[in-house]
Design a protein around this motif. Structure first.
Motif, PDB file in Angstrom:
ATOM      1  N   HIS A 173       0.822  -1.203   0.000  1.00 42.93           N
ATOM      2  CA  HIS A 173       0.000   0.000   0.000  1.00 42.93           C
ATOM      3  C   HIS A 173       0.861   1.260   0.000  1.00 42.93           C
ATOM      4  CE1 HIS A 173       0.466  -1.003   4.369  1.00 42.93           C
ATOM      5  NE2 HIS A 173       0.782   0.279   4.432  1.00 42.93           N
ATOM      6  N   PHE A 174       0.258   2.328  -0.491  1.00 42.77           N
ATOM      7  CA  PHE A 174       0.870   3.664  -0.443  1.00 42.77           C
ATOM      8  C   PHE A 174      -0.283   4.645  -0.259  1.00 42.77           C
ATOM      9  CE2 PHE A 174       2.613   7.636  -1.934  1.00 42.77           C
ATOM     10  CZ  PHE A 174       3.967   7.588  -1.624  1.00 42.77           C
ATOM     11  N   ILE A 175      -0.427   5.170   0.972  1.00 39.75           N
ATOM     12  CA  ILE A 175      -1.589   5.968   1.350  1.00 39.75           C
ATOM     13  C   ILE A 175      -1.128   7.349   1.798  1.00 39.75           C
ATOM     14  CG2 ILE A 175      -3.677   6.045   2.736  1.00 39.75           C
ATOM     15  CD1 ILE A 175      -3.392   3.552   0.879  1.00 39.75           C
ATOM     16  N   GLN A 176      -1.549   8.374   1.073  1.00 39.57           N
ATOM     17  CA  GLN A 176      -1.096   9.741   1.334  1.00 39.57           C
ATOM     18  C   GLN A 176      -2.201  10.585   1.941  1.00 39.57           C
ATOM     19  OE1 GLN A 176      -2.249  12.603  -0.347  1.00 39.57           O
ATOM     20  NE2 GLN A 176      -0.763  14.099   0.401  1.00 39.57           N
ATOM     21  N   THR A 177      -1.800  11.519   2.795  1.00 38.02           N
ATOM     22  CA  THR A 177      -2.743  12.485   3.369  1.00 38.02           C
ATOM     23  C   THR A 177      -1.997  13.765   3.725  1.00 38.02           C
ATOM     24  OG1 THR A 177      -4.517  12.745   5.016  1.00 38.02           O
ATOM     25  CG2 THR A 177      -2.459  11.778   5.782  1.00 38.02           C
ATOM     26  N   PRO A 178      -2.659  14.917   3.643  1.00 40.92           N
ATOM     27  CA  PRO A 178      -2.014  16.159   4.098  1.00 40.92           C
ATOM     28  C   PRO A 178      -1.722  16.093   5.598  1.00 40.92           C
ATOM     29  CG  PRO A 178      -3.982  16.632   2.811  1.00 40.92           C
ATOM     30  CD  PRO A 178      -3.998  15.154   3.091  1.00 40.92           C
ATOM     31  N   ASN A 179      -0.672  16.744   6.012  1.00 40.89           N
ATOM     32  CA  ASN A 179      -0.289  16.769   7.418  1.00 40.89           C
ATOM     33  C   ASN A 179      -1.076  17.841   8.165  1.00 40.89           C
ATOM     34  OD1 ASN A 179       1.062  16.519   9.869  1.00 40.89           O
ATOM     35  ND2 ASN A 179       2.769  17.831   9.215  1.00 40.89           N
ATOM     36  N   ARG A 180      -1.732  17.441   9.245  1.00 42.29           N
ATOM     37  CA  ARG A 180      -2.563  18.375  10.009  1.00 42.29           C
ATOM     38  C   ARG A 180      -1.762  19.544  10.574  1.00 42.29           C
ATOM     39  NH1 ARG A 180      -5.460  15.297  14.282  1.00 42.29           N
ATOM     40  NH2 ARG A 180      -3.564  15.524  15.525  1.00 42.29           N
ATOM     41  N   THR A 181      -0.489  19.335  10.889  1.00 41.12           N
ATOM     42  CA  THR A 181       0.274  20.389  11.551  1.00 41.12           C
ATOM     43  C   THR A 181       0.993  21.323  10.578  1.00 41.12           C
ATOM     44  OG1 THR A 181       2.245  18.981  11.775  1.00 41.12           O
ATOM     45  CG2 THR A 181       0.625  18.916  13.565  1.00 41.12           C
ATOM     46  N   ARG A 185     -11.262  15.396   8.470  1.00 40.39           N
ATOM     47  CA  ARG A 185     -10.569  15.185   9.737  1.00 40.39           C
ATOM     48  C   ARG A 185      -9.105  14.926   9.409  1.00 40.39           C
ATOM     49  NH1 ARG A 185      -8.252  11.685  13.066  1.00 40.39           N
ATOM     50  NH2 ARG A 185      -8.478  12.070  15.312  1.00 40.39           N
ATOM     51  N   LEU A 186      -8.299  15.957   9.538  1.00 40.68           N
ATOM     52  CA  LEU A 186      -6.889  15.850   9.177  1.00 40.68           C
ATOM     53  C   LEU A 186      -6.138  14.944  10.149  1.00 40.68           C
ATOM     54  CD1 LEU A 186      -6.095  19.571   8.282  1.00 40.68           C
ATOM     55  CD2 LEU A 186      -6.329  17.660   6.687  1.00 40.68           C
ATOM     56  N   LEU A 187      -5.081  14.339   9.640  1.00 35.91           N
ATOM     57  CA  LEU A 187      -4.255  13.417  10.412  1.00 35.91           C
ATOM     58  C   LEU A 187      -2.838  13.958  10.545  1.00 35.91           C
ATOM     59  CD1 LEU A 187      -5.561  10.377   8.443  1.00 35.91           C
ATOM     60  CD2 LEU A 187      -5.768  10.521  10.927  1.00 35.91           C
ATOM     61  N   ASP A 188      -2.177  13.575  11.631  1.00 30.08           N
ATOM     62  CA  ASP A 188      -0.764  13.902  11.777  1.00 30.08           C
ATOM     63  C   ASP A 188       0.064  12.621  11.645  1.00 30.08           C
ATOM     64  OD1 ASP A 188      -0.929  12.569  14.249  1.00 30.08           O
ATOM     65  OD2 ASP A 188      -1.107  14.430  15.392  1.00 30.08           O
ATOM     66  N   GLN A 189       1.367  12.767  11.783  1.00 29.33           N
ATOM     67  CA  GLN A 189       2.252  11.619  11.568  1.00 29.33           C
ATOM     68  C   GLN A 189       2.007  10.505  12.582  1.00 29.33           C
ATOM     69  OE1 GLN A 189       6.406  12.668  11.338  1.00 29.33           O
ATOM     70  NE2 GLN A 189       7.087  10.547  11.240  1.00 29.33           N
ATOM     71  N   ASN A 190       1.776  10.864  13.829  1.00 28.36           N
ATOM     72  CA  ASN A 190       1.545   9.845  14.853  1.00 28.36           C
ATOM     73  C   ASN A 190       0.279   9.048  14.567  1.00 28.36           C
ATOM     74  OD1 ASN A 190       3.841  10.473  16.331  1.00 28.36           O
ATOM     75  ND2 ASN A 190       2.791  11.988  17.600  1.00 28.36           N
ATOM     76  N   GLU A 191      -0.779   9.736  14.123  1.00 31.03           N
ATOM     77  CA  GLU A 191      -2.025   9.031  13.829  1.00 31.03           C
ATOM     78  C   GLU A 191      -1.884   8.134  12.602  1.00 31.03           C
ATOM     79  OE1 GLU A 191      -5.625  11.739  15.637  1.00 31.03           O
ATOM     80  OE2 GLU A 191      -4.801  12.315  13.690  1.00 31.03           O
ATOM     81  N   MET A 192      -1.152   8.602  11.605  1.00 26.71           N
ATOM     82  CA  MET A 192      -0.926   7.747  10.435  1.00 26.71           C
ATOM     83  C   MET A 192      -0.146   6.493  10.823  1.00 26.71           C
ATOM     84  SD  MET A 192      -2.297   8.555   7.518  1.00 26.71           S
ATOM     85  CE  MET A 192      -1.265   8.077   6.109  1.00 26.71           C
ATOM     86  N   GLN A 193       0.813   6.644  11.726  1.00 27.57           N
ATOM     87  CA  GLN A 193       1.570   5.474  12.173  1.00 27.57           C
ATOM     88  C   GLN A 193       0.684   4.516  12.959  1.00 27.57           C
ATOM     89  OE1 GLN A 193       5.435   5.287  11.609  1.00 27.57           O
ATOM     90  NE2 GLN A 193       4.353   3.328  11.440  1.00 27.57           N
ATOM     91  N   ARG A 194      -0.269   5.061  13.699  1.00 30.04           N
ATOM     92  CA  ARG A 194      -1.220   4.209  14.437  1.00 30.04           C
ATOM     93  C   ARG A 194      -2.151   3.475  13.468  1.00 30.04           C
ATOM     94  NH1 ARG A 194      -4.163   8.077  18.492  1.00 30.04           N
ATOM     95  NH2 ARG A 194      -5.429   6.180  18.858  1.00 30.04           N
ATOM     96  N   LEU A 195      -2.553   4.140  12.409  1.00 31.39           N
ATOM     97  CA  LEU A 195      -3.429   3.502  11.429  1.00 31.39           C
ATOM     98  C   LEU A 195      -2.700   2.406  10.660  1.00 31.39           C
ATOM     99  CD1 LEU A 195      -5.311   6.598   9.922  1.00 31.39           C
ATOM    100  CD2 LEU A 195      -6.280   4.842  11.420  1.00 31.39           C
TER     101      LEU A 195
END
Length: 223
Positions: free
Chosen positions: A133-141, A189-199
């Motif tokens: 997989h390769f899943i991208q999202t804008p960084n909330r911060t 609902r924007l995500l940050d790096q920690n949340e992406m790592q949790r997902l």
């Protein structure tokens, strides 16, 4: 004015700043892709929330044995013989068995799912149906909110942001339609790096940077 307007328009405008970032990110993704797959391999890709135009500048649709499936809540227009569109829900894909796809790809979609619970469901389904997989999202911060192009918009009360979107031209030099503005405010609902790592706990994080700050985050398990 047209130059400034194009620069800050959404990324589906090839002249926009967002498109330039996306093109570089796409190149980096393809570099990783070809470390994992041979050009002659039979490859099946699921693009969650994808559009056919995203692949216009990609070399992947030119591969001899590739199939790209665009999955959206509504039918997506496509005329490319190797790109097909299906209707489905990224948070629940019972129509696909485990490891049905060699790769699941998604660009700026997972932040549009309203809740953390839905984002967890999408992540779990991606890891279930895809080998890679390769899943991208804008960084909330990141200081400039990606959808509105307004500094620190993600920290504003929704009522104030709705006013800015619908009553001023602060967002991309234009006023938003009230219905569209409310839809975005409800669903993002924007995500940050920690949340992406949790997902995606076993994934690596590709961090796209601008002026030393993390602009977007991509979770992947490509070599």
């Amino acid at each position: 004015m047209s130059f400034i307007s194009n620069l800050f328009s959404p990324s589906d405008n090839p002249e926009s700043l967002g498109a330039k970032f996306r093109n570089q990110r796409q190149k980096d993704f393809e570099d990783l892709f070809f470390l994992n797959f041979s050009k002659n391999d039979p490859i099946r890709i699921l693009d969650v929330g994808g559009a056919a135009y995203f692949w216009d500048n990609s070399s992947l649709p030119l591969l001899p044995n590739i199939e790209i499936v665009l999955l959206n809540l509504g039918q997506e227009k496509t005329t490319h013989p190797k790109i097909k569109s299906v209707v489905g829900d990224a948070t629940n894909m019972p129509e696909y068995k485990e490891n049905s796809f060699d790769l699941v790809f998604s660009n700026s979609v997972i932040e549009h799912l309203y809740t953390w619970e839905n984002q967890q469901k999408m992540a779990n389904e991606i890891m279930r149906v895809g080998k890679k997989h390769f899943i991208q999202t804008p960084n909330r911060t990141f200081p400039i909110e990606a959808h509105y192009a307004i500094p620190f918009a993600q920290y504003l009360p929704h009522s104030l942001l709705y006013f800015f979107l619908t009553k001023t031209k602060l967002s991309r030099l234009q006023k938003w339609d009230p219905k569209d503005a409310q839809q975005y405010l409800d669903e993002i609902r924007l995500l940050d790096q920690n949340e992406m790592q949790r997902l995606f706990p076993d994934s690596k994080m590709y961090l796209e940077k601008f002026m030393g700050m993390i602009k977007s985050i991509s979770a992947h398990n490509l070599s």
